[in-house]
Design a protein around this motif. Structure first.
Motif, PDB file in Angstrom:
ATOM      1  N   GLN A 135      39.387   6.057  83.321  1.00  0.00           N
ATOM      2  CA  GLN A 135      39.489   4.355  82.577  1.00  0.00           C
ATOM      3  C   GLN A 135      38.573   3.845  84.564  1.00  0.00           C
ATOM      4  O   GLN A 135      38.686   5.140  85.120  1.00  0.00           O
ATOM      5  CB  GLN A 135      40.855   3.472  82.759  1.00  0.00           C
ATOM      6  CG  GLN A 135      41.095   4.197  82.028  1.00  0.00           C
ATOM      7  CD  GLN A 135      42.789   3.462  82.108  1.00  0.00           C
ATOM      8  OE1 GLN A 135      43.212   4.221  83.336  1.00  0.00           O
ATOM      9  NE2 GLN A 135      43.796   3.711  80.464  1.00  0.00           N
ATOM     10  N   THR A 136      38.042   2.937  83.870  1.00  0.00           N
ATOM     11  CA  THR A 136      37.476   2.271  85.639  1.00  0.00           C
ATOM     12  C   THR A 136      37.926   0.871  85.671  1.00  0.00           C
ATOM     13  O   THR A 136      38.715   0.282  84.748  1.00  0.00           O
ATOM     14  CB  THR A 136      36.124   1.956  85.196  1.00  0.00           C
ATOM     15  OG1 THR A 136      34.945   2.878  84.066  1.00  0.00           O
ATOM     16  CG2 THR A 136      34.624   0.891  85.518  1.00  0.00           C
ATOM     17  N   LEU A 137      38.027   0.883  87.160  1.00  0.00           N
ATOM     18  CA  LEU A 137      38.755  -0.369  87.535  1.00  0.00           C
ATOM     19  C   LEU A 137      38.426  -1.670  86.862  1.00  0.00           C
ATOM     20  O   LEU A 137      37.454  -1.929  86.281  1.00  0.00           O
ATOM     21  CB  LEU A 137      38.467  -1.146  89.028  1.00  0.00           C
ATOM     22  CG  LEU A 137      39.225   0.713  89.436  1.00  0.00           C
ATOM     23  CD1 LEU A 137      39.439   0.433  91.404  1.00  0.00           C
ATOM     24  CD2 LEU A 137      40.845   0.437  89.482  1.00  0.00           C
ATOM     25  N   PRO A 138      39.262  -2.722  87.291  1.00  0.00           N
ATOM     26  CA  PRO A 138      39.174  -4.088  86.430  1.00  0.00           C
ATOM     27  C   PRO A 138      37.749  -4.807  86.738  1.00  0.00           C
ATOM     28  O   PRO A 138      37.706  -4.748  88.065  1.00  0.00           O
ATOM     29  CB  PRO A 138      40.003  -4.903  85.826  1.00  0.00           C
ATOM     30  CG  PRO A 138      41.640  -3.590  86.247  1.00  0.00           C
ATOM     31  CD  PRO A 138      41.073  -2.939  87.500  1.00  0.00           C
ATOM     32  N   GLN A 139      36.912  -5.400  86.390  1.00  0.00           N
ATOM     33  CA  GLN A 139      36.153  -5.755  86.972  1.00  0.00           C
ATOM     34  C   GLN A 139      36.021  -7.437  87.530  1.00  0.00           C
ATOM     35  O   GLN A 139      34.455  -8.415  87.336  1.00  0.00           O
ATOM     36  CB  GLN A 139      34.150  -5.460  86.712  1.00  0.00           C
ATOM     37  CG  GLN A 139      34.789  -4.288  87.422  1.00  0.00           C
ATOM     38  CD  GLN A 139      32.960  -4.017  87.050  1.00  0.00           C
ATOM     39  OE1 GLN A 139      32.224  -4.622  86.562  1.00  0.00           O
ATOM     40  NE2 GLN A 139      32.856  -2.642  86.862  1.00  0.00           N
ATOM     41  N   SER A 140      37.683  -8.053  86.254  1.00  0.00           N
ATOM     42  CA  SER A 140      36.834  -9.539  85.283  1.00  0.00           C
ATOM     43  C   SER A 140      37.020 -10.242  87.080  1.00  0.00           C
ATOM     44  O   SER A 140      37.883 -10.048  88.073  1.00  0.00           O
ATOM     45  CB  SER A 140      38.180 -10.097  85.142  1.00  0.00           C
ATOM     46  OG  SER A 140      38.536 -11.452  84.502  1.00  0.00           O
ATOM     47  N   ALA A 141      36.783 -11.310  87.519  1.00  0.00           N
ATOM     48  CA  ALA A 141      36.749 -12.099  88.189  1.00  0.00           C
ATOM     49  C   ALA A 141      38.165 -12.745  88.513  1.00  0.00           C
ATOM     50  O   ALA A 141      38.218 -13.444  90.101  1.00  0.00           O
ATOM     51  CB  ALA A 141      35.628 -13.586  88.247  1.00  0.00           C
ATOM     52  N   GLU A 142      39.039 -13.198  87.886  1.00  0.00           N
ATOM     53  CA  GLU A 142      40.672 -13.068  87.793  1.00  0.00           C
ATOM     54  C   GLU A 142      41.086 -12.657  88.563  1.00  0.00           C
ATOM     55  O   GLU A 142      42.499 -12.521  89.255  1.00  0.00           O
ATOM     56  CB  GLU A 142      40.884 -13.889  86.204  1.00  0.00           C
ATOM     57  CG  GLU A 142      41.471 -12.377  86.013  1.00  0.00           C
ATOM     58  CD  GLU A 142      41.722 -12.604  84.747  1.00  0.00           C
ATOM     59  OE1 GLU A 142      42.778 -13.429  84.435  1.00  0.00           O
ATOM     60  OE2 GLU A 142      41.208 -12.304  83.346  1.00  0.00           O
ATOM     61  N   TYR A 143      40.976 -11.419  89.233  1.00  0.00           N
ATOM     62  CA  TYR A 143      41.312 -10.128  89.798  1.00  0.00           C
ATOM     63  C   TYR A 143      40.512 -10.032  90.996  1.00  0.00           C
ATOM     64  O   TYR A 143      39.427  -9.797  91.474  1.00  0.00           O
ATOM     65  CB  TYR A 143      41.633  -8.777  89.031  1.00  0.00           C
ATOM     66  CG  TYR A 143      41.773  -8.863  87.699  1.00  0.00           C
ATOM     67  CD1 TYR A 143      43.547  -9.229  87.702  1.00  0.00           C
ATOM     68  CD2 TYR A 143      40.975  -9.207  86.391  1.00  0.00           C
ATOM     69  CE1 TYR A 143      44.111  -9.044  86.270  1.00  0.00           C
ATOM     70  CE2 TYR A 143      42.546  -9.323  85.385  1.00  0.00           C
ATOM     71  CZ  TYR A 143      43.259  -9.092  85.403  1.00  0.00           C
ATOM     72  OH  TYR A 143      43.984  -8.949  84.204  1.00  0.00           O
ATOM     73  N   PRO A 144      41.012  -9.758  91.701  1.00  0.00           N
ATOM     74  CA  PRO A 144      40.089  -8.883  93.349  1.00  0.00           C
ATOM     75  C   PRO A 144      39.709  -7.236  93.169  1.00  0.00           C
ATOM     76  O   PRO A 144      40.457  -7.246  92.162  1.00  0.00           O
ATOM     77  CB  PRO A 144      41.386  -8.587  93.927  1.00  0.00           C
ATOM     78  CG  PRO A 144      42.747  -9.381  93.719  1.00  0.00           C
ATOM     79  CD  PRO A 144      43.142  -9.618  92.137  1.00  0.00           C
ATOM     80  N   ALA A 145      38.648  -7.047  94.003  1.00  0.00           N
ATOM     81  CA  ALA A 145      38.958  -5.831  93.137  1.00  0.00           C
ATOM     82  C   ALA A 145      39.104  -4.699  93.148  1.00  0.00           C
ATOM     83  O   ALA A 145      39.128  -4.012  92.907  1.00  0.00           O
ATOM     84  CB  ALA A 145      37.384  -5.603  94.323  1.00  0.00           C
ATOM     85  N   ASP A 146      39.861  -4.811  94.556  1.00  0.00           N
ATOM     86  CA  ASP A 146      40.577  -4.424  94.983  1.00  0.00           C
ATOM     87  C   ASP A 146      42.873  -4.556  94.421  1.00  0.00           C
ATOM     88  O   ASP A 146      43.229  -4.538  95.103  1.00  0.00           O
ATOM     89  CB  ASP A 146      40.955  -3.766  96.747  1.00  0.00           C
ATOM     90  CG  ASP A 146      41.698  -5.179  97.299  1.00  0.00           C
ATOM     91  OD1 ASP A 146      41.742  -6.100  96.524  1.00  0.00           O
ATOM     92  OD2 ASP A 146      42.423  -5.343  98.454  1.00  0.00           O
ATOM     93  N   VAL A 147      42.767  -4.986  92.900  1.00  0.00           N
ATOM     94  CA  VAL A 147      43.728  -5.528  92.698  1.00  0.00           C
ATOM     95  C   VAL A 147      44.977  -4.433  92.628  1.00  0.00           C
ATOM     96  O   VAL A 147      46.682  -4.888  93.042  1.00  0.00           O
ATOM     97  CB  VAL A 147      43.570  -5.730  91.616  1.00  0.00           C
ATOM     98  CG1 VAL A 147      43.309  -3.976  90.186  1.00  0.00           C
ATOM     99  CG2 VAL A 147      44.421  -6.646  90.452  1.00  0.00           C
ATOM    100  N   PHE A 148      44.852  -3.421  92.522  1.00  0.00           N
ATOM    101  CA  PHE A 148      45.824  -2.363  92.435  1.00  0.00           C
ATOM    102  C   PHE A 148      45.797  -2.478  94.355  1.00  0.00           C
ATOM    103  O   PHE A 148      47.416  -2.510  93.775  1.00  0.00           O
ATOM    104  CB  PHE A 148      44.979  -1.160  92.438  1.00  0.00           C
ATOM    105  CG  PHE A 148      46.174   0.427  93.088  1.00  0.00           C
ATOM    106  CD1 PHE A 148      47.614   0.176  91.868  1.00  0.00           C
ATOM    107  CD2 PHE A 148      46.235   1.216  94.011  1.00  0.00           C
ATOM    108  CE1 PHE A 148      48.557   0.962  91.542  1.00  0.00           C
ATOM    109  CE2 PHE A 148      46.877   2.211  93.662  1.00  0.00           C
ATOM    110  CZ  PHE A 148      48.499   2.446  92.472  1.00  0.00           C
ATOM    111  N   THR A 149      45.820  -2.504  94.685  1.00  0.00           N
ATOM    112  CA  THR A 149      46.064  -2.926  97.020  1.00  0.00           C
ATOM    113  C   THR A 149      47.251  -3.623  96.790  1.00  0.00           C
ATOM    114  O   THR A 149      47.437  -3.773  97.979  1.00  0.00           O
ATOM    115  CB  THR A 149      44.896  -2.026  97.154  1.00  0.00           C
ATOM    116  OG1 THR A 149      44.175  -1.151  97.314  1.00  0.00           O
ATOM    117  CG2 THR A 149      45.507  -2.216  99.085  1.00  0.00           C
ATOM    118  N   ALA A 150      46.317  -4.992  96.654  1.00  0.00           N
ATOM    119  CA  ALA A 150      46.795  -6.513  96.385  1.00  0.00           C
ATOM    120  C   ALA A 150      47.730  -6.504  95.507  1.00  0.00           C
ATOM    121  O   ALA A 150      49.227  -6.573  96.842  1.00  0.00           O
ATOM    122  CB  ALA A 150      46.007  -6.937  95.933  1.00  0.00           C
TER     123      ALA A 150
END
Length: 1225
Positions: free
Chosen positions: A289-304
């Motif tokens: 899998q690749t991390l979500p790239q949607s603008a509604e999420y932060p790039a570091d959504v997991f860390t957030a």
């Protein structure tokens, strides 16, 4: 008194009945028609008065009016102590210290001591294997890296990440590396491990600016010039950080790293099971899998999600709720308040989020006391790995052991929910079950929506009053509903972690504690669940509060906790919690039952815990307990028995094996205060008082065992002797619970005073003058079944005895007085009859008993060995002790008799227990003592002692006994005094006691253990707030039997049938014929017994045997009477022996299921010549009457298990028959 007697004594016929059919109502029973009579009009002293309904009333015409029959309502011997006491003692091991219950406590507290933050962002340069969409996610730590120069952006993001982590663990040491090289990462890891030492290290890796991890699990860093990506093997990283450690990998294909890590842990020969468990992994996505790239999420959504969960959760929810169009998203960053202030909006949101995620984890993770291993298969990159974790440890390890780890895993549940909505699946090691669809997320959405709806108003008006969320109130209500309908068999309440969180709030605390108390009262399983969820540190901290309204419920909660797990005593003493319970115990505004709980808590605190004993003694616990044991006014009402019981048990545990506390108790006049409780009506109180007095006796007192002589020791010994005098007075108590404790206490005395006791026993071996013999009580009569002795009778001759025995305590090197021929002199009372059988050719003893007593003494060269003398002691108490314990050794209750034999063994008097064999008229009967008698040295038979052994002092050979009535008799004719022969393989004189001052290990091993404390602890492990479910069934069954009984009585009154038709007939197959028979009123059952006390239960409908058992296994046999107790309830069978012993059985109609409820001697303490004891039972009053060849009738209250009264008889001779009717005898 049987139910049939009610027809004559309790019913008056209706006036409609003809006078010819009316029968006279005999209110008195004839006693001994053949000889004398006892005045039947003599009422029992202190007996219940006749109920007013029982007296006949007259109508206007003076005719008798029919009365409603009054059936007996007294039910006896059905308390908890009667539910098979021996089995209850075995089951009630007291508060536990190990086993399943210990699973709730984390084995090792862990702390994350150092945090390594590694950011590989390489801002403005995209990795070669990543194709970004437009627009795409750009925020890192809620900062746009393109809003400032790259170097400054990188530094700002790093500092922000540091501050976000620091909020969860402010005491950790933080190290930051931005776009590092391999050497910098290595140095960072080594430094962190050096600082953390044995603590956990957190390694956070952000790889958004580097390629995905390789298939081998290598992560990427940079070279020094930032021109190349350098791979860093995960094996190197693990070797630098070591364990314990936790890794957070926020990058695409993070599952590759987890896969490589697990391969290393699974295949490396150097890794152990402990290192596997000390490594925790959190990865943003699976390997493909690749991390979500949607603008509604932060790039570091997991860390957030892991570091700023509230902000991330509200942003994500706001876009999906109905408020999305009406709410400005920028307001989310302006939520007023602080996260650690629950009285603000932000703090309450954080509080609710913690409660919900904790609840989800609690309900999806194994958290109980299962002992098996949970084998979970984790799938990482299409590879499967076995992750064995103990079920009970998983929740504790992830959510309770480490503050930072618990926060990260709670926040991980949010990450799973949010990222799964973007088709990305975060993974962990250990593996967590799916939680993203748990229904408790709906409660969070509700709380978030309420918060967002109030947010604009609160921001517009900073002075607006904050209104708390109804979340916790609603959850407590849901928990209360579960309490009304839940049980152990149903699913546990999911709100339990929320109750824990509510304890933090002062506004909800009282209600939460009350509901928690109700839950704990449901049983040990509920206490274990509450401890597993983490309730312990919260209720421990609450002991520091001074809120008066919380005292009672806190004492109740701690009572329930300590009834399950004794190990909490250490925490209570460490935090000074014992003082809280001492203050509560000393307060008079609490109910006695609640103060009894405080006494129980204190008893557990000092149980086997020296620091607890010292702390409680210093806090004045002894004075508090003694003050409340005695009423301020002698005319005041009796204190609650449960409080008296636990005050005594608390004192006993405080004094147990603690000489300083024992001395303080003796100086505080404790023996006199506690002795007053030996006559209390409740057997539990009497037994607890005996337990306390017994623990005042020091089994290792140097003054008793030959230590230094000083005035303090003298006073202590005098006080101990007075304690023993008091205990000897209650050896004939009617309750086996009390007598067992007395026996244990006296055995402690025997161990502590064994030298003096042995010297008294040895004095019996010496030839005595006739005058001395007359002054000594005949110990032979102690065990004679036709005679009964009490300590009170013996005390009359104690004063004269001490003057003769006194010189024994002062013998030193004088060996001339020792038996010169090495045998026991037959002129000594100890050598007569039951105590010691010498040679029939060398003495004139003509009476024999069923057992022999062997006296043993550690001696050397024919002389007694002593180190010190103590002339201040009244030696009569030692003779009294020996005679009393001889009676105890033949107690009708087997366990007590065994304790008595142990006590005699400790002082060198060994009662030889034999198999039931009979001697032939012309041969010798040779038997051997059972090997199962622990602590009882074997002795050889009369000819074994003279064969194959070289003995220095020995009597001439003697002939074996010729009397066929000497069942199981062992003839002991000589005693060897040489030390090297005492350990002969024949086991003749295996000495249990050495000449050392302190008790040896073998002595302590055979010292019987008290059972009243462990048994009493079981009371608090049972439900205390609700009644037993069986009460309704018992009442219904009793009502049904009452109706049946009344119908039968009425039918018999109207019936004119004659007793001419035979109901049943069969052969009971008794060799000696049937001595007594008893019919049960509600079933076709008859109980029959013969002279040998063989009990047989028959069903007379089909003439088939139901059960067969022996009343006892002793050689003295003879049946007096069979009686039925509690006929309207679960009936008990009372079997009275002709020697006065009474044994009461339950389940006697079940094949092999009979249980001895209680046993005692009904005439103990009174002389009764012959074997003609007669008894009768009176259900209305609960009294048992006993008499025999004596001029009085003994009245026993079986409810109190106590001798109630002694009624003098007007008869000139003994009583041969005894019948009670109504309330008269």
């Amino acid at each position: 008194m049987a139910l049939g007697d009610l027809m004559a004594s309790r019913l008056v016929h209706s006036s409609s009945s003809s006078s010819s059919s009316s029968l006279p109502t005999p209110s008195l029973a004839a006693v001994n028609h053949q000889t004398d009579r006892v005045d039947g009009e003599l009422p029992v002293a202190n007996g219940p008065e006749l109920r007013r309904e029982d007296a006949g009333e007259e109508d206007e015409e003076g005719k008798a009016v029919a009365l409603v029959p009054c059936l007996p309502q007294v039910v006896v011997l059905c308390e908890q102590r009667h539910e098979g006491f021996d089995e209850a003692v075995a089951a009630a091991a007291g508060p536990s210290t190990s086993g399943l219950v210990s699973k709730w406590r984390p084995k090792d507290r862990m702390k994350t001591g150092c945090v390594a933050l590694v950011l590989c962002l390489n801002i403005s340069v995209d990795p070669p294997d990543v194709i970004k969409i437009s627009p795409c996610a750009r925020m890192e730590c809620w900062i746009d890296p393109f809003s400032m120069p790259p170097p400054k952006a990188l530094e700002t993001i790093g500092k922000t990440l540091h501050s976000q982590y620091e909020r969860w663990q402010p005491k950790a040491r933080y190290k930051l590396q931005l776009d590092p090289t391999v050497e910098e990462v290595k140095k960072l890891c080594n430094t962190c491990r050096k600082y953390a030492r044995s603590e956990r290290v957190l390694f956070h890796y952000n790889g958004h600016g580097v390629p995905k991890p390789t298939a081998n699990g290598e992560i990427w860093v940079f070279n020094k010039s930032y021109t190349q990506y350098i791979p860093l093997p995960i094996t190197d990283l693990d070797s630098w950080l070591k364990t314990p450690s936790i890794y957070v990998f926020d990058c695409s294909a993070a599952g590759m790293i987890v896969k490589a890590f697990l391969e290393r842990l699974d295949w490396s020969s150097s890794s152990s099971a402990s290192s596997v468990k000390d490594c925790i992994l959190l990865a943003a996505c699976e390997a493909h899998q690749t991390l979500p790239q949607s603008a509604e999420y932060p790039a570091d959504v997991f860390t957030a999600c892991l570091t700023t969960p509230i902000k991330m959760a509200l942003h994500w929810f706001c876009k999906r709720s109905l408020l999305s169009g009406a709410l400005d998203h920028s307001l989310i960053d302006q939520i007023p308040g602080r996260q650690n202030d629950r009285k603000t909006l932000l703090g309450e949101l954080n509080w609710i989020f913690t409660a919900i995620t904790d609840t989800i984890a609690w309900n999806v993770l194994p958290h109980g006391t299962e002992g098996h291993l949970s084998s979970k298969i984790i799938s990482v990159g299409h590879c499967f790995y076995n992750t064995n974790f103990t079920c009970a440890e998983l929740f504790q390890r992830l959510f309770r052991q480490d503050l930072l780890v618990a926060s990260l895993f709670r926040n991980f549940l949010l990450a799973e929910r949010i990222m799964r909505s973007a088709n990305c699946s975060p993974i962990t090691y250990p593996l967590l079950p799916p939680t993203h669809q748990h229904h408790m997320w709906d409660a969070w959405d509700m709380a978030a929506e309420i918060c967002l709806s109030k947010l604009p108003h609160l921001i517009a008006d900073p002075n607006a009053e904050f209104q708390p969320s109804p979340f916790f109130t609603e959850q407590l209500t849901a928990f209360e509903v579960w309490l009304d309908h839940g049980s152990e068999d149903k699913k546990p309440p999911e709100q339990l972690p929320i109750v824990l969180q509510v304890l933090l709030s002062q506004s909800h605390r009282f209600r939460a504690l009350v509901l928690l108390g109700r839950f704990l009262d449901m049983g040990p399983w509920a206490v274990d669940l509450a401890l597993s969820v983490g309730i312990f540190p919260y209720v421990l901290k609450l002991l520091q509060t001074s809120a008066m309204e919380l005292r009672q419920i806190l004492v109740f909660i701690w009572t329930k906790i300590l009834s399950l797990d004794k190990s909490c005593q250490v925490d209570l003493v460490k935090d000074g919690g014992h003082a809280y319970f001492i203050r509560f115990l000393d307060s008079l505004d609490a109910y006695p039952e609640q103060r009894a709980m405080a006494a129980f808590v204190l008893a557990v605190i000092v149980d086997g815990h020296r620091r607890g004993q010292e702390a409680c003694m210093s806090a004045g616990l002894i004075d508090v307990c003694l003050r409340h044991l005695q009423p301020e006014n002698p005319h005041d009402a009796q204190t609650e028995p449960l409080l008296l019981q636990w005050l005594c048990l608390c004192l006993g545990k405080l004094w147990e094996d603690f000489p300083e506390a024992q001395l303080l108790g003796l100086q505080s006049n404790a023996p006199e205060i506690v002795t007053c409780l030996l006559s209390e009506p409740q057997p539990e109180v009497r037994a607890s008082a005996v337990f306390a007095l017994g623990n005042l006796l020091d089994i290792g007192s140097p003054s008793v065992n030959g230590g230094d002589d000083d005035s303090d020791d003298d006073e202590k010994v005098r006080a101990e002797i007075n304690v023993v005098r008091s205990l000897l007075q209650v050896t004939s108590d009617g309750s086996p619970l009390v007598r067992a404790e007395v026996s244990v206490a006296l055995t402690r005395f025997a161990l502590g005073h064994n030298k003096h006791l042995k010297s008294v026993a040895a004095e019996y071996w010496r030839p005595q003058t006739n005058s001395l013999l007359k002054s000594l009580p005949s110990l032979a009569n102690i065990n004679n079944p036709s005679n009964v002795y009490s300590p009170s009778n013996f005390l009359q001759s104690s004063s004269g005895l001490s003057s003769h025995i006194g010189p024994v305590l002062r013998v030193g090197s004088d060996t001339s007085a020792t038996g010169r021929d090495g045998r026991i002199s037959t002129s000594s009372p100890i050598a007569t009859n039951s105590i010691m059988h010498g040679s029939p050719q060398s003495d004139d003893s003509s009476q024999h008993s069923d057992s022999g007593i062997l006296l043993r003494e550690n001696a050397s060269n024919g002389g007694l060995s002593y180190t010190r003398s103590r002339p201040i002691i009244d030696s009569g108490i030692y003779s009294l002790f020996i005679s009393t314990m001889c009676s105890v050794a033949k107690d009708p209750y087997p366990r007590i008799a065994n304790i008595g034999r142990r006590a005699l063994s400790l002082v060198g008097v060994e009662q030889v227990v034999m198999r039931n064999t009979r001697f032939g008229s012309g041969g010798a009967g040779e038997t051997s003592a059972p090997s199962s008698n622990i602590g009882m040295a074997r002795s050889s038979s009369w000819f074994d002692m003279n064969s194959g052994i070289s003995m220095a002092f020995r009597t001439p050979p003697v002939s074996p006994p010729q009397h066929d009535y000497l069942t199981g008799l062992r003839r002991v004719c000589s005693m060897e005094f040489r030390p090297h022969l005492l350990n002969s393989p024949d086991g003749l004189a295996d000495p249990l006691l050495s000449s050392a001052a302190a008790p040896s290990t073998s002595e302590l091993n055979i010292l019987p253990q008290s059972t009243i404390y462990n048994w009493s602890c079981g009371h608090f492990s049972r439900p205390l707030l609700t009644g037993s479910d069986d009460n309704g069934e018992v009442s219904a069954r009793r009502e049904e039997r009452e109706r049946t009984a009344l119908d039968c009585i009425a039918k018999c009154q109207r019936s004119s049938c004659k007793m001419t038709s035979q109901i049943a007939s069969w052969d009971t197959k008794f060799e000696l014929g049937t001595k007594s028979a008893l019919l049960l009123p509600f079933s076709p059952i008859v109980v029959a017994a013969d002279e040998n006390e063989q009990i047989r239960v028959w069903n007379y409908d089909d003439a088939l045997p139901v059960n067969t058992f022996e009343n006892h296994k002793l050689s003295d046999r003879g049946l007096s009477k069979l009686l039925l107790i509690n006929e309207l309830d679960e009936s008990l069978l009372l079997v009275g022996s002709s020697d006065g012993n009474v044994r009461i059985w339950r389940n006697y109609t079940q094949k092999g299921g009979q249980k001895l409820v209680t046993a005692f001697s009904s005439v103990q303490g009174h002389r009764a010549a012959g074997r003609s004891v007669v008894i009768d039972w009176q259900q209305q009053s609960g009294y048992l009457y006993a008499s025999g060849d004596m001029s009085s009738i003994l009245v026993w209250d079986l409810d109190k298990e106590q001798l109630l009264n002694t009624i003098p008889s007007s008869a000139d001779s003994g009583i041969s028959a005894l019948v009670s009717s109504g309330y008269h005898v």
